[in-house]
Design a protein around this motif. Structure first.
Motif, PDB file in Angstrom:
ATOM      1  N   PRO A  12       3.757 -17.813  43.044  1.00 30.31           N
ATOM      2  CA  PRO A  12       4.583 -17.186  44.061  1.00 30.31           C
ATOM      3  C   PRO A  12       3.921 -16.514  45.051  1.00 30.31           C
ATOM      4  O   PRO A  12       2.859 -15.639  44.726  1.00 30.31           O
ATOM      5  CB  PRO A  12       5.492 -16.210  43.353  1.00 30.31           C
ATOM      6  CG  PRO A  12       5.571 -16.879  42.121  1.00 30.31           C
ATOM      7  CD  PRO A  12       4.060 -17.355  41.649  1.00 30.31           C
ATOM      8  N   PRO A  13       4.434 -16.536  46.482  1.00 32.17           N
ATOM      9  CA  PRO A  13       3.571 -15.806  47.348  1.00 32.17           C
ATOM     10  C   PRO A  13       3.554 -14.242  47.264  1.00 32.17           C
ATOM     11  O   PRO A  13       2.493 -13.553  47.653  1.00 32.17           O
ATOM     12  CB  PRO A  13       4.356 -16.038  48.801  1.00 32.17           C
ATOM     13  CG  PRO A  13       4.806 -17.441  48.567  1.00 32.17           C
ATOM     14  CD  PRO A  13       5.168 -17.422  46.968  1.00 32.17           C
ATOM     15  N   ILE A  14       4.445 -13.667  46.569  1.00 30.88           N
ATOM     16  CA  ILE A  14       4.557 -12.111  46.357  1.00 30.88           C
ATOM     17  C   ILE A  14       3.546 -11.717  45.505  1.00 30.88           C
ATOM     18  O   ILE A  14       2.862 -10.634  45.458  1.00 30.88           O
ATOM     19  CB  ILE A  14       6.129 -11.661  45.769  1.00 30.88           C
ATOM     20  CG1 ILE A  14       6.132 -10.190  45.925  1.00 30.88           C
ATOM     21  CG2 ILE A  14       6.063 -12.220  44.326  1.00 30.88           C
ATOM     22  CD1 ILE A  14       6.194  -9.542  47.275  1.00 30.88           C
ATOM     23  N   ILE A  15       3.110 -12.592  44.678  1.00 30.58           N
ATOM     24  CA  ILE A  15       1.789 -12.428  43.780  1.00 30.58           C
ATOM     25  C   ILE A  15       0.312 -12.304  44.511  1.00 30.58           C
ATOM     26  O   ILE A  15      -0.426 -11.473  44.252  1.00 30.58           O
ATOM     27  CB  ILE A  15       1.861 -13.352  42.521  1.00 30.58           C
ATOM     28  CG1 ILE A  15       3.274 -13.214  41.703  1.00 30.58           C
ATOM     29  CG2 ILE A  15       0.606 -12.931  41.688  1.00 30.58           C
ATOM     30  CD1 ILE A  15       3.519 -11.825  40.957  1.00 30.58           C
ATOM     31  N   THR A  16       0.406 -13.183  45.300  1.00 27.51           N
ATOM     32  CA  THR A  16      -0.777 -13.604  46.086  1.00 27.51           C
ATOM     33  C   THR A  16      -0.600 -12.395  47.220  1.00 27.51           C
ATOM     34  O   THR A  16      -1.804 -11.654  47.094  1.00 27.51           O
ATOM     35  CB  THR A  16      -0.781 -14.841  47.050  1.00 27.51           C
ATOM     36  OG1 THR A  16      -0.673 -15.848  46.182  1.00 27.51           O
ATOM     37  CG2 THR A  16      -1.820 -15.004  47.895  1.00 27.51           C
ATOM     38  N   VAL A  17       0.255 -11.830  47.659  1.00 26.90           N
ATOM     39  CA  VAL A  17       0.386 -10.599  48.592  1.00 26.90           C
ATOM     40  C   VAL A  17      -0.077  -9.526  47.799  1.00 26.90           C
ATOM     41  O   VAL A  17      -0.813  -8.837  48.334  1.00 26.90           O
ATOM     42  CB  VAL A  17       1.890 -10.607  49.049  1.00 26.90           C
ATOM     43  CG1 VAL A  17       2.045  -9.142  49.517  1.00 26.90           C
ATOM     44  CG2 VAL A  17       2.029 -11.587  50.152  1.00 26.90           C
ATOM     45  N   THR A  19      -1.873  -9.141  45.212  1.00 31.05           N
ATOM     46  CA  THR A  19      -3.398  -9.287  45.177  1.00 31.05           C
ATOM     47  C   THR A  19      -4.052  -8.795  46.261  1.00 31.05           C
ATOM     48  O   THR A  19      -4.976  -8.069  46.291  1.00 31.05           O
ATOM     49  CB  THR A  19      -3.864 -10.472  44.709  1.00 31.05           C
ATOM     50  OG1 THR A  19      -3.158 -11.045  43.347  1.00 31.05           O
ATOM     51  CG2 THR A  19      -5.458 -10.758  44.402  1.00 31.05           C
ATOM     52  N   VAL A  20      -3.705  -9.450  47.502  1.00 28.31           N
ATOM     53  CA  VAL A  20      -4.365  -8.964  48.643  1.00 28.31           C
ATOM     54  C   VAL A  20      -4.212  -8.007  49.242  1.00 28.31           C
ATOM     55  O   VAL A  20      -5.335  -7.160  49.614  1.00 28.31           O
ATOM     56  CB  VAL A  20      -3.997 -10.042  49.953  1.00 28.31           C
ATOM     57  CG1 VAL A  20      -4.323  -9.499  51.158  1.00 28.31           C
ATOM     58  CG2 VAL A  20      -4.149 -11.462  49.659  1.00 28.31           C
ATOM     59  N   VAL A  51       1.065 -12.741  56.628  1.00 28.29           N
ATOM     60  CA  VAL A  51       1.414 -12.068  58.056  1.00 28.29           C
ATOM     61  C   VAL A  51       2.073 -10.898  57.949  1.00 28.29           C
ATOM     62  O   VAL A  51       2.022  -9.714  58.389  1.00 28.29           O
ATOM     63  CB  VAL A  51       2.039 -13.037  58.890  1.00 28.29           C
ATOM     64  CG1 VAL A  51       2.308 -12.383  60.175  1.00 28.29           C
ATOM     65  CG2 VAL A  51       0.619 -14.169  59.315  1.00 28.29           C
ATOM     66  N   GLU A  52       3.020 -11.042  57.107  1.00 32.29           N
ATOM     67  CA  GLU A  52       4.043  -9.877  56.719  1.00 32.29           C
ATOM     68  C   GLU A  52       3.453  -8.735  55.946  1.00 32.29           C
ATOM     69  O   GLU A  52       3.572  -7.701  56.157  1.00 32.29           O
ATOM     70  CB  GLU A  52       5.395 -10.228  56.073  1.00 32.29           C
ATOM     71  CG  GLU A  52       6.149 -11.221  56.881  1.00 32.29           C
ATOM     72  CD  GLU A  52       6.741 -10.574  58.165  1.00 32.29           C
ATOM     73  OE1 GLU A  52       7.159  -9.519  58.094  1.00 32.29           O
ATOM     74  OE2 GLU A  52       6.555 -11.477  59.419  1.00 32.29           O
ATOM     75  N   ALA A  53       2.688  -8.945  55.180  1.00 32.73           N
ATOM     76  CA  ALA A  53       1.641  -8.326  54.214  1.00 32.73           C
ATOM     77  C   ALA A  53       0.822  -7.393  55.106  1.00 32.73           C
ATOM     78  O   ALA A  53       0.728  -6.083  54.786  1.00 32.73           O
ATOM     79  CB  ALA A  53       1.444  -9.093  53.228  1.00 32.73           C
ATOM     80  N   SER A  54       0.409  -7.943  55.963  1.00 30.97           N
ATOM     81  CA  SER A  54      -0.641  -7.295  56.832  1.00 30.97           C
ATOM     82  C   SER A  54       0.037  -6.237  57.644  1.00 30.97           C
ATOM     83  O   SER A  54      -0.631  -4.943  57.936  1.00 30.97           O
ATOM     84  CB  SER A  54      -1.268  -8.359  58.029  1.00 30.97           C
ATOM     85  OG  SER A  54      -0.362  -8.685  58.695  1.00 30.97           O
ATOM     86  N   LYS A  55       1.148  -6.206  58.161  1.00 32.19           N
ATOM     87  CA  LYS A  55       2.090  -5.332  58.887  1.00 32.19           C
ATOM     88  C   LYS A  55       2.399  -3.882  57.660  1.00 32.19           C
ATOM     89  O   LYS A  55       2.194  -2.915  58.002  1.00 32.19           O
ATOM     90  CB  LYS A  55       3.311  -5.745  59.190  1.00 32.19           C
ATOM     91  CG  LYS A  55       3.469  -7.036  60.147  1.00 32.19           C
ATOM     92  CD  LYS A  55       4.750  -7.565  60.447  1.00 32.19           C
ATOM     93  CE  LYS A  55       4.648  -8.720  61.243  1.00 32.19           C
ATOM     94  NZ  LYS A  55       5.495  -9.488  61.468  1.00 32.19           N
ATOM     95  N   PHE A  56       2.572  -4.522  56.438  1.00 35.00           N
ATOM     96  CA  PHE A  56       2.941  -3.546  55.560  1.00 35.00           C
ATOM     97  C   PHE A  56       1.752  -2.832  55.274  1.00 35.00           C
ATOM     98  O   PHE A  56       1.574  -1.528  54.874  1.00 35.00           O
ATOM     99  CB  PHE A  56       3.420  -4.120  54.112  1.00 35.00           C
ATOM    100  CG  PHE A  56       3.538  -3.133  52.965  1.00 35.00           C
ATOM    101  CD1 PHE A  56       4.411  -2.213  52.955  1.00 35.00           C
ATOM    102  CD2 PHE A  56       2.833  -3.234  51.765  1.00 35.00           C
ATOM    103  CE1 PHE A  56       4.630  -1.118  51.881  1.00 35.00           C
ATOM    104  CE2 PHE A  56       2.875  -2.423  50.816  1.00 35.00           C
ATOM    105  CZ  PHE A  56       3.740  -1.341  50.895  1.00 35.00           C
ATOM    106  N   ALA A  57       0.510  -3.512  55.275  1.00 36.99           N
ATOM    107  CA  ALA A  57      -0.821  -2.999  54.698  1.00 36.99           C
ATOM    108  C   ALA A  57      -1.201  -1.736  55.898  1.00 36.99           C
ATOM    109  O   ALA A  57      -1.972  -0.927  55.431  1.00 36.99           O
ATOM    110  CB  ALA A  57      -2.013  -3.845  55.020  1.00 36.99           C
TER     111      ALA A  57
END
Length: 282
Positions: A12-17, A19-20, A51-57
């Motif tokens: 699932p993408p949320i797991i990958t996110v 990790t990143v 892309v969304e994770a980069s905003k949260f980062a």
């Protein structure tokens, strides 16, 4: 820093996110790091999530560094009481609650996208995914975030890579994906300290086929002999030569390396070279 995924359903993408995000917040000078995500499933869901994770980062990384957070995967961090992994000051409590709310917003966005199968219309930045099939598609490389200012306290480059796949060319599964990651990140010039895997650690020079006995002394002819096995990419050979000689020469602009990265991520690039046999993953 390499992250690999191959199936947005099984992984699932949320797991990958998560990790990143944990890697982006690592306690290390960020101008010396880059995070490359290999998506062997060529999934717009994975790309959207990153892309969304980069905003949260942009919020998460400063928070982790300000409060010296050691558990940097948000889903794990927020599963505990704030006193467990932080402090008791009013300021910290307020920021903790804010971070948790922002993460929940990110999680809901990703889960909603997963439920809908597609994150959005495949136009604009997603147009390259329109006719892409999992095992038949051109190379897609996206620089999601670039630390243009080279700030040591920002967060590292974040690059999405889905290597080219064609039915007539064997893709060698994860080993093939790792080979592409080695080549693309080499072109970016940020060589990193070493490669670490399950029970193994390799110096960068060894990945480039240098014997452990020779890692500290590389003469010009020896380097040329090794580089002759790397294929036709001049940018890759230039970057690898610098790595073999212990030099680090990242490009001033990551976007300038994209064209060369597309070349080495092609499904036929390894033919006639030593990639996958004497160099990199085997």
């Amino acid at each position: 820093m390499f992250v690999t995924t191959a199936d947005a359903v099984l992984e699932p993408p949320i797991i990958t996110v998560n990790t990143v995000l944990s890697l982006l917040a690592v306690d290390y000078p960020t101008h010396k790091l880059a995070c490359y995500v290999s998506d062997d499933g060529c999934s717009p869901l994975t790309y959207y999530s990153l892309v969304e994770a980069s905003k949260f980062a942009k919020l998460w990384v400063p928070f982790c560094k300000k409060y010296n957070i050691h558990v940097r995967a948000p889903f794990r961090y927020f599963s505990n009481n704030p006193l467990t992994f932080g402090g008791s000051s009013m300021e910290f409590q307020q920021e903790w609650n804010r971070m948790k709310d922002e993460y929940e917003l990110l999680r809901r966005k990703i889960e909603d996208a997963v439920q809908n199968s597609l994150p959005c219309d495949l136009t604009g930045d997603f147009a390259e995914f329109l006719n892409a099939e999992r095992k038949n598609h051109p190379t897609i490389i996206k620089v999601i975030w670039e630390n243009k200012a080279g700030l040591p306290d920002g967060f590292p480059h974040l690059v999405y890579i889905s290597r080219e796949k064609q039915p007539k060319h064997p893709h060698h599964y994860k080993a093939g994906a790792m080979n592409v990651l080695y080549m693309v990140h080499g072109i970016a010039g940020i060589q990193g300290p070493f490669y670490g895997g399950t029970g193994c650690f390799h110096r960068r020079k060894v990945i480039y086929s240098l014997s452990p006995d020779n890692v500290d002394s590389v003469n010009e002819k020896f380097a040329e002999d090794i580089l002759s096995k790397f294929g036709s990419s001049k940018e890759l050979m230039k970057s690898a030569a610098h790595a073999l000689k212990g030099k680090i020469d990242p490009p001033a602009n990551l976007w300038n390396s994209i064209q060369a990265a597309y070349q080495v991520a092609g499904s036929a690039y390894e033919y006639g070279t030593s990639w996958g046999t004497k160099v990199s993953s085997q």
